[in-house]
Design an enzyme around this catalytic site. Structure first.
Site, PDB file in Angstrom:
ATOM      1  N   PHE A 174      29.481  -9.900  63.432  1.00  0.00           N
ATOM      2  CA  PHE A 174      28.631 -11.010  63.874  1.00  0.00           C
ATOM      3  C   PHE A 174      27.828 -11.544  62.706  1.00  0.00           C
ATOM      4  O   PHE A 174      27.635 -10.868  61.684  1.00  0.00           O
ATOM      5  CB  PHE A 174      27.701 -10.564  65.007  1.00  0.00           C
ATOM      6  CG  PHE A 174      26.703  -9.500  64.606  1.00  0.00           C
ATOM      7  CD1 PHE A 174      25.430  -9.853  64.185  1.00  0.00           C
ATOM      8  CD2 PHE A 174      27.041  -8.152  64.648  1.00  0.00           C
ATOM      9  CE1 PHE A 174      24.513  -8.873  63.803  1.00  0.00           C
ATOM     10  CE2 PHE A 174      26.127  -7.171  64.284  1.00  0.00           C
ATOM     11  CZ  PHE A 174      24.856  -7.539  63.861  1.00  0.00           C
ATOM     12  N   CYS A 175      27.359 -12.798  62.858  1.00  0.00           N
ATOM     13  CA  CYS A 175      26.503 -13.437  61.868  1.00  0.00           C
ATOM     14  C   CYS A 175      25.618 -14.437  62.597  1.00  0.00           C
ATOM     15  O   CYS A 175      25.590 -14.477  63.822  1.00  0.00           O
ATOM     16  CB  CYS A 175      27.330 -14.096  60.773  1.00  0.00           C
ATOM     17  SG  CYS A 175      28.498 -15.350  61.378  1.00  0.00           S
ATOM     18  N   THR A 176      24.901 -15.268  61.871  1.00  0.00           N
ATOM     19  CA  THR A 176      23.891 -16.127  62.482  1.00  0.00           C
ATOM     20  C   THR A 176      24.498 -17.127  63.463  1.00  0.00           C
ATOM     21  O   THR A 176      24.100 -17.193  64.627  1.00  0.00           O
ATOM     22  CB  THR A 176      23.094 -16.885  61.407  1.00  0.00           C
ATOM     23  OG1 THR A 176      22.576 -15.942  60.462  1.00  0.00           O
ATOM     24  CG2 THR A 176      21.943 -17.662  62.032  1.00  0.00           C
ATOM     25  N   GLY A 178      28.147 -17.927  63.358  1.00  0.00           N
ATOM     26  CA  GLY A 178      29.580 -17.734  63.524  1.00  0.00           C
ATOM     27  C   GLY A 178      30.435 -18.035  62.322  1.00  0.00           C
ATOM     28  O   GLY A 178      31.558 -17.552  62.214  1.00  0.00           O
ATOM     29  N   ILE A 203      24.743 -15.062  66.561  1.00  0.00           N
ATOM     30  CA  ILE A 203      23.495 -14.556  67.128  1.00  0.00           C
ATOM     31  C   ILE A 203      22.750 -15.656  67.870  1.00  0.00           C
ATOM     32  O   ILE A 203      22.156 -15.423  68.928  1.00  0.00           O
ATOM     33  CB  ILE A 203      22.607 -13.977  66.013  1.00  0.00           C
ATOM     34  CG1 ILE A 203      23.320 -12.846  65.280  1.00  0.00           C
ATOM     35  CG2 ILE A 203      21.277 -13.484  66.588  1.00  0.00           C
ATOM     36  CD1 ILE A 203      22.710 -12.529  63.930  1.00  0.00           C
TER      37      ILE A 203
END
Length: 301
Positions: A174-176, A178, A203
Site C-alpha cells: 500500500f501507499c498514499t 495508489g 490509504i
C-alpha cells in the site's frame, strides 16, 4: 471549502511537453494550486481549488490519450494548501528508477478498502508499506513492514536484500494514493513473485471509506501539501512540517532541543551546513515579516 484532488494515470504520451502549456493555463484560469507531473509514462499530481475548477481539470485530463479511466481521490481543505500552480516535465511520474517497469503491462491484484482488512489479517499475507520512512513514522497499518527507505527508488534494493523473509507469503502493498504500488507490484511480478496485491486508491481512499471503528490504520497519513497529514474521514491532522526538510513534525518533535522553527527538526538537524541554516533563518525571518503584513510568503508553503 476547497476540493483537493490527488490523481494519476499511466498511459503513453508521445509529446508530454505539448500538454504542459494548456494544462498550466487551464489550472491558472480556474484558480487551482498544486503540482502536476507529466512524463511519457503518464500524469500524476495533487491540485486544489474550487469544485467547479477541479471538475473542469478532471474533464480535461480524462480527454487526454489513455486517460478516460483516470484514478483520483478527493478531500477538503479550508484554505489553499499550495502556494502556486506548477506543471512539470519529468522522466517518471513516480521515480522507481527501474527500466522496463510498466504498470500498463500488469500490476498486483487490486483490493478495495472494503476487502482490505480481511486480506491483511490473513496469516499467509505479508503487509509491506512502500512509502518513505518519514511517512511511515506518523502512521501505518498494524503489522505492516516498514522498509525504512529514504526514497521510493530504494525499494528494489531493499526487496532484493529481504525477499527471503517473505518466502511462501502472499504480498500485500500500500501507499498514499495508489501510484507507487502500481510500479512496485509490477516490478515484483517481474521478479517472479506470484501472489501480489495492493490497496486500490491507497490509504486516502481507505481512510475515506472505512469507518474509524472498523479501521486497522493507526496514526495519520502524510500528504504533500500544507495540511501535512490527514486522518480518518480525510480530516486534516495535527502535524506541522519542518521548514528545512519538509518532513512532518509532531508536538513532541517541536519540543525537542534540536528543533528550530523553519531551520531544522530532530530528523534533519545533522543534514545541513551552517551556511544552509543561515539561509533558512533568513527565509524564516522573511516568512514572519510577510505574515505580519497579512501576506503569504512562498517559502512558507
Amino acid at each position: 471549502m476547497l476540493t483537493v484532488a490527488a490523481l494519476y494515470q499511466f498511459t503513453r504520451f508521445s509529446d508530454p511537453a505539448a500538454l504542459q502549456g494548456p494544462l498550466l493555463g487551464l489550472c491558472r484560469a480556474e484558480g487551482l494550486g498544486g503540482t502536476l507531473l507529466l512524463a511519457r509514462e503518464g500524469i500524476n499530481g495533487t491540485v486544489a481549488g474550487p469544485r467547479a475548477g477541479i471538475d473542469t481539470l478532471l474533464d480535461h485530463i480524462r480527454a487526454l490519450p489513455g486517460c478516460s479511466d483516470l484514478e483520483w481521490t478527493e478531500s477538503l481543505a479550508e484554505t489553499m494548501p499550495f502556494a502556486r500552480m506548477k506543471v512539470r516535465l519529468k522522466q517518471e511520474i513516480v521515480t522507481l528508477g527501474q527500466p522496463g517497469v510498466d504498470p500498463r503491462a500488469g500490476t498486483g491484484q487490486y483490493v478495495s478498502p472494503a476487502g482490505w482488512n480481511a486480506l491483511i489479517t490473513s496469516p499467509d499475507v505479508a503487509l509491506i508499506d512502500t512509502r518513505n520512512a518519514y511517512e511511515v513514522a506518523i502512521g501505518t497499518f498494524r503489522t505492516a513492514v516498514d522498509p525504512q527507505t529514504r526514497s521510493f527508488r530504494d525499494f528494489p534494493a531493499w526487496w532484493s536484500a529481504n525477499r527471503e523473509r517473505f518466502a511462501g507469503k502472499k504480498i500485500a502493498m500500500f501507499c498514499t494514493g495508489g501510484i507507487r504500488c502500481e510500479k512496485s507490484t509490477n516490478w515484483l511480478l517481474g521478479q517472479g513473485v506470484e501472489d501480489v496485491f495492493h490497496l486500490k486508491g491507497g490509504i486516502l481512499r481507505y481512510l475515506e471509506e472505512v469507518p474509524q471503528a472498523e479501521s486497522l490504520w493507526e496514526g495519520e497519513c502524510f500528504v504533500f501539501d500544507r495540511r501535512v497529514s490527514v486522518g480518518h474521514g480525510l480530516r486534516p491532522g495535527g502535524l506541522t512540517s519542518c521548514g528545512a526538510c519538509r518532513r512532518p513534525v509532531t508536538e513532541q518533535g517541536r519540543a525537542d532541543p534540536s528543533f528550530e522553527d523553519g531551520v531544522c527538526c530532530p530528523a534533519c538537524h545533522g543534514e545541513y551546513t551552517g551556511q544552509d541554516r543561515k539561509r533558512f533563518r533568513e527565509r524564516q525571518h522573511q516568512i514572519a515579516l510577510a505574515k505580519a503584513r497579512g501576506d503569504w510568503h512562498l517559502g512558507g508553503a
